[in-house]
Enzyme design. Structure first.
Site, mmCIF file in Angstrom:
data_model
loop_
_atom_site.group_PDB
_atom_site.id
_atom_site.type_symbol
_atom_site.label_atom_id
_atom_site.label_comp_id
_atom_site.label_asym_id
_atom_site.label_seq_id
_atom_site.Cartn_x
_atom_site.Cartn_y
_atom_site.Cartn_z
ATOM 1 N N TYR A 107 0.893 -1.134 0.028
ATOM 2 C CA TYR A 107 0.095 0.127 -0.024
ATOM 3 C C TYR A 107 0.972 1.251 -0.042
ATOM 4 O O TYR A 107 0.758 2.254 -0.775
ATOM 5 C CB TYR A 107 -0.807 -0.063 1.309
ATOM 6 C CG TYR A 107 -1.851 1.032 1.349
ATOM 7 C CD1 TYR A 107 -3.063 1.127 0.451
ATOM 8 C CD2 TYR A 107 -1.628 2.138 2.255
ATOM 9 C CE1 TYR A 107 -3.986 2.102 0.740
ATOM 10 C CE2 TYR A 107 -2.579 3.183 2.377
ATOM 11 C CZ TYR A 107 -3.568 3.155 1.544
ATOM 12 O OH TYR A 107 -4.640 4.195 1.782
ATOM 13 N N ALA A 155 4.037 1.581 -0.983
ATOM 14 C CA ALA A 155 4.629 1.781 -2.265
ATOM 15 C C ALA A 155 3.778 2.252 -3.278
ATOM 16 O O ALA A 155 3.943 3.196 -4.113
ATOM 17 C CB ALA A 155 5.216 0.191 -2.598
ATOM 18 N N LYS A 194 0.880 4.162 -2.772
ATOM 19 C CA LYS A 194 0.934 5.575 -2.610
ATOM 20 C C LYS A 194 1.968 6.444 -2.571
ATOM 21 O O LYS A 194 1.820 7.702 -3.137
ATOM 22 C CB LYS A 194 0.313 5.670 -1.125
ATOM 23 C CG LYS A 194 -1.230 5.002 -0.832
ATOM 24 C CD LYS A 194 -2.494 5.649 -1.861
ATOM 25 C CE LYS A 194 -3.527 5.159 -1.397
ATOM 26 N NZ LYS A 194 -4.569 5.532 -2.204
ATOM 27 N N ILE A 199 -8.353 8.974 8.759
ATOM 28 C CA ILE A 199 -9.754 9.818 8.610
ATOM 29 C C ILE A 199 -10.827 8.820 9.142
ATOM 30 O O ILE A 199 -10.918 7.701 9.227
ATOM 31 C CB ILE A 199 -9.817 10.108 7.118
ATOM 32 C CG1 ILE A 199 -8.488 10.759 6.617
ATOM 33 C CG2 ILE A 199 -11.306 10.683 6.913
ATOM 34 C CD1 ILE A 199 -8.452 12.189 7.346
#
Length: 248
Positions: free
Chosen positions: A156, A158, A160, A189
Site C-alpha cells: 500500500y 509503495a 501511494k 480519517i
C-alpha cells in the site's frame, strides 16, 4: 458556494468514505459528478440520490479502474454522460495488509493495480479531453503512510508513494495546457477502515496526532474542492498532507 458551477467531475471509488465525501462536496459547489464504484452499487446510488435531493446532478458508473478496458470505458462514459470532463479525482483504493515476509505476490499486485495503476489508466484517458479543452484538474489520493511508512503495508505504501512521483511528473507534462495535477495525503480519517481498529490501538494512534483527533472525510473533500476550483489554479505537482500533524 458555486466555485465549480458548470464543471464535470469523475470521482473513482465514490460509494463510501473519502470518495463519497469528495463527490458530495464537488456537487455542493456546483459540479455535475460521475460516481464510480466497483462493487457497491447500492451505496453509490445512495450518494447519487443525496446529490439529487440537494439539487445537484450525478450519474453512477460501474468499473474496475485496475483494468485498462474498464478504466477507458469509465472515463469515456463519464464524459458522455456529463457532456465533457473537467475534473478527475483518483480515489479508488484497496488494502491487502501483511508483513513483508508474509505478503503474497497476489496481494502486492492487488494493491499496486488498483491504487497506482488505476490512477494511471484513468488519468491517461481523462487527459485526452482535458488537453483538447486546455483545462483540467486531477487530484490523486495518496496517504500519509507514503511519507512515513507503516509496518504491514509495504504494498500500500509503495503504491501511494508511487502516486506522489506520478503526480509530480504528469503535472510537468500537462501544465502548459492549463491542467493541474496534485495529490492529497490523508492521515487517519474517520471511515469504515478506522472503525475496524481496536479501541486500545485507536488510543495509541491518537497520541501520535498533534491535533489530538482523527480527521473527517469532509476535511479531505474540502481540500480536493479547493484544488479543483480557480482558488487552487496556481498549485500543481504538490502533495498536501491532511493528517492533523501526524507526518511532522
Amino acid at each position: 458556494m458555486s466555485r465549480l458551477a458548470g464543471k464535470r467531475a469523475l470521482v473513482t471509488g465514490a460509494s463510501r468514505g473519502i470518495g463519497r465525501a469528495v463527490a458530495l462536496r464537488l456537487a455542493a459547489e456546483g459540479a455535475s459528478v460521475a460516481l464510480n464504484y466497483r462493487a457497491g452499487r447500492e451505496e453509490a446510488e445512495a450518494v447519487a440520490s443525496e446529490i439529487a435531493s440537494a439539487g445537484g446532478h450525478a450519474v453512477v458508473l460501474q468499473g474496475d479502474v485496475s483494468l485498462a478496458a474498464e478504466a477507458d470505458a469509465l472515463v469515456n462514459g463519464a464524459a458522455e454522460s456529463l457532456g465533457g470532463l473537467d475534473i478527475l479525482v483518483n480515489n479508488a483504493g484497496v488494502t491487502r495488509d501483511n508483513l513483508l515476509m508474509r505478503l503474497s505476490e497476489e496481494d502486492w499486485d492487488a494493491a499496486l493495480n488498483t491504487n497506482l495503476k488505476g490512477a494511471f489508466l484513468c488519468a491517461k484517458a481523462a487527459i485526452r479531453p482535458m488537453l483538447r479543452q486546455r483545462f483540467g484538474r486531477i487530484v490523486n489520493m495518496s496517504s500519509v503512510v507514503a511519507l512515513t511508512g507503516n509496518p504491514g503495508q509495504a504494498n500500500y505504501t509503495a503504491a501511494k508513494a508511487g502516486l506522489i512521483g506520478f503526480t509530480r511528473t504528469v503535472a510537468r507534462e500537462v501544465a502548459s495546457r492549463g491542467i493541474t495535477v496534485n495529490a492529497l495525503a490523508p492521515g487517519f480519517i474517520e471511515t469504515q477502515m478506522i472503525d475496524s481498529i481496536p479501541a486500545d490501538l485507536r488510543g495509541q494512534i491518537l497520541e501520535r496526532i498533534p491535533l489530538g483527533k482523527f480527521g473527517a472525510p469532509e476535511d479531505v473533500a474540502a481540500c480536493a474542492a479547493f484544488l479543483c476550483s480557480e482558488d487552487g489554479a496556481y498549485i500543481t505537482g504538490q502533495t498536501i498532507s491532511i493528517d492533523g500533524g501526524l507526518g511532522l
